[in-house]
Design an enzyme around this catalytic site. Structure first.
Site, PDB file in Angstrom:
ATOM      1  CG  HIS A 234      -1.771   1.251   1.325  1.00  0.00           C
ATOM      2  ND1 HIS A 234      -1.709   2.406   1.700  1.00  0.00           N
ATOM      3  CD2 HIS A 234      -3.260   0.847   1.056  1.00  0.00           C
ATOM      4  CE1 HIS A 234      -2.864   2.973   1.504  1.00  0.00           C
ATOM      5  NE2 HIS A 234      -3.667   2.356   1.136  1.00  0.00           N
ATOM      6  CB  CYS A 272      -4.150   3.409  -2.439  1.00  0.00           C
ATOM      7  SG  CYS A 272      -5.199   4.456  -1.408  1.00  0.00           S
ATOM      8  CG  HIS A 347     -10.872   6.538   3.684  1.00  0.00           C
ATOM      9  ND1 HIS A 347      -9.860   7.354   3.752  1.00  0.00           N
ATOM     10  CD2 HIS A 347     -10.417   5.593   4.119  1.00  0.00           C
ATOM     11  CE1 HIS A 347      -8.801   6.775   4.345  1.00  0.00           C
ATOM     12  NE2 HIS A 347      -9.110   5.528   4.549  1.00  0.00           N
TER      13      HIS A 347
HETATM   14  C1  DNO Z   1      -6.363   3.736   5.286  1.00  0.00           C
HETATM   15  C2  DNO Z   1      -5.847   2.252   4.706  1.00  0.00           C
HETATM   16  C3  DNO Z   1      -4.613   2.053   5.282  1.00  0.00           C
HETATM   17  C4  DNO Z   1      -3.978   0.640   4.733  1.00  0.00           C
HETATM   18  C5  DNO Z   1      -2.800   0.299   5.008  1.00  0.00           C
HETATM   19  C6  DNO Z   1      -2.564  -1.155   4.425  1.00  0.00           C
HETATM   20  O1  DNO Z   1      -7.634   3.663   5.508  1.00  0.00           O
HETATM   21  O2  DNO Z   1      -6.053   2.318   3.283  1.00  0.00           O
HETATM   22  O3  DNO Z   1      -4.437   1.960   6.455  1.00  0.00           O
HETATM   23  O4  DNO Z   1      -4.747  -0.175   5.254  1.00  0.00           O
HETATM   24  O5  DNO Z   1      -1.936   1.266   5.060  1.00  0.00           O
HETATM   25  O6  DNO Z   1      -1.362  -1.397   5.166  1.00  0.00           O
END
Ligand code: DNO
Length: 387
Positions: A234, A272, A347
């Site tokens: 990520h 992401c 989110h």
């Molecule tokens: C936030 C998430 C991150 C993600 C971590 C993966 O909402 O996208 O906290 O889960 O970074 O390790």
């Protein structure tokens, strides 16, 4: 089509598996948050969690996250033991039928915002990163030794007047929001804990941290291959160094170095859009075009920045990222690879009935449901004409 999933923080999550099912998801993204970082996930625990999900008619599609310990990131203290546990967890997950494992390599803190209840004009709430608030937090609340060196004089002066205009409650709120524990835990850090943790990274710059990540991957990617699963790193959020810590998963070049550094079909990426998109110089569509073959998991959300380092989490199809162009490119990749990639609406705004509920910031149900529904409509449309 993309494989629609939602994150679930486990049995303590106020959002239930039934809620996720009703949102139309076939899959769930979750982790064994109760297992201390560095310890092995046992087959028993994995199977127990899997059964909960399958009893609701869904599958455990992605692990998020199998956390990497600070010792591993620093390559110090118990890192060898933790790597052995990590490898064993991968074997156990693979044996239980899990195929995608997400992790990050951000030192000390995972994602960071200065306001988890940023009021939008319609009364819903979003996550917000305000540059001056962050500088004020660093200088005056955390009081990090040497922090002044990271900011310009005018910025320090502006942060000071910003800070002085806040009430004690507002300062406390900033402190709590910025030091929110890692996702999935209710724990909050104290300033002493954070300063102590920052101190353990003394002498570790981005070159060293990259070497540590590469070493970690050399150790765990072969285990992932044997276990029959893929790893998906990520990106950093926000995607640049903070609090004097290096961050090394922020740009396309970083991503490329990671996948080419330890070449393997099991060494992949979590794309992401919200994290990478908070940097205007990240070409999101181009990243999918050029690195699409390495993407194993998709976090789709949108941020809106003002060009001065402030950004808030916008509607999934609003914001700075061209979600249509991104989803279009993802469909091309899926077609070329003949795969269906798991995605989750990342989110969501706190809105409607959720305004009165306590949920994990960013992970209330209705806002994510809305984001998912919008993304679903988008993907239906795109799937009709992708060549
Ligand atoms: C936030 C998430 C991150 C993600 C971590 C993966 O909402 O996208 O906290 O889960 O970074 O390790």
């Amino acid at each position: 089509m993309m494989d629609e999933t939602m994150r679930w923080f486990g049995p303590g999550d106020p959002v239930s598996l039934r809620d996720i099912r009703q949102a139309g998801c076939a899959g769930v993204v979750t982790a064994l948050h109760q297992v201390p970082v560095g310890e092995t996930w046992t087959k028993e625990d994995i199977l127990e969690r899997k059964a909960l999900i399958e009893n609701e008619g869904m599958t455990w599609t992605v692990v998020e996250s199998l956390p990497v310990s600070e010792d591993i990131k620093r390559r110090a203290d118990n890192y060898q033991l933790h790597i052995a546990s990590y490898r064993q967890s991968l074997y156990n997950l693979g044996a239980c039928g899990i195929r995608v494992v997400t992790y990050n390599f951000m030192p000390v803190l995972d994602w960071l915002r200065t306001n988890t209840g940023y009021l939008l004009p319609d009364g819903s709430k979003a996550l917000y990163f305000e540059r001056l608030a962050f500088v004020a937090f660093d200088l005056f609340l955390l009081a990090r030794p040497g922090a002044e060196a990271d900011y310009s004089e005018p910025e320090i002066a502006a942060a000071r007047s910003w800070f002085e205009s806040r009430t004690p409650q507002q300062r406390q709120q900033l402190f709590d929001d910025a030091l929110l524990g890692l996702p999935g835990s209710d724990g909050r850090f104290t300033p002493e804990e954070v300063l102590g943790a920052l101190d353990t990274y003394r002498g570790i710059d981005s070159v060293q941290l990259k070497a540590n990540l590469r070493y970690f991957l050399q150790q765990v990617v072969p285990a992932a291959e044997e276990a029959g699963l893929v790893l998906a790193i990520h990106p950093d959020d926000p995607p640049y160094p903070i609090l004097g810590l290096p961050r090394i998963v922020s740009t396309e070049q970083d991503l490329e170095e990671i996948v080419t550094g330890v070449p393997s079909a099991s060494n992949g990426l979590c794309f992401c859009t919200g994290s990478l998109g908070a940097r205007a110089d990240n070409d999101l569509v181009g990243i999918v075009q050029r690195l699409g073959s390495h993407i194993h998991f998709l976090h789709l959300r949108n941020t809106k920045g003002d060009g001065e380092g402030n950004f808030f989490e916008a509607d999934h199809l609003g914001g700075d990222a061209d979600m249509f162009a991104i989803v279009h490119e993802i469909f091309r990749v899926m077609k070329a690879r003949a795969v269906s990639l798991p995605m989750r609406p990342d989110h969501g705004h706190q809105m409607l009935d959720d305004l009165g509920k306590k949920t994990y910031p960013g992970y209330s149900c209705i806002g994510r449901l809305k984001g998912l529904a919008e993304l679903r409509g988008l993907q239906y449309a795109v799937s009709r004409f992708v060549e």
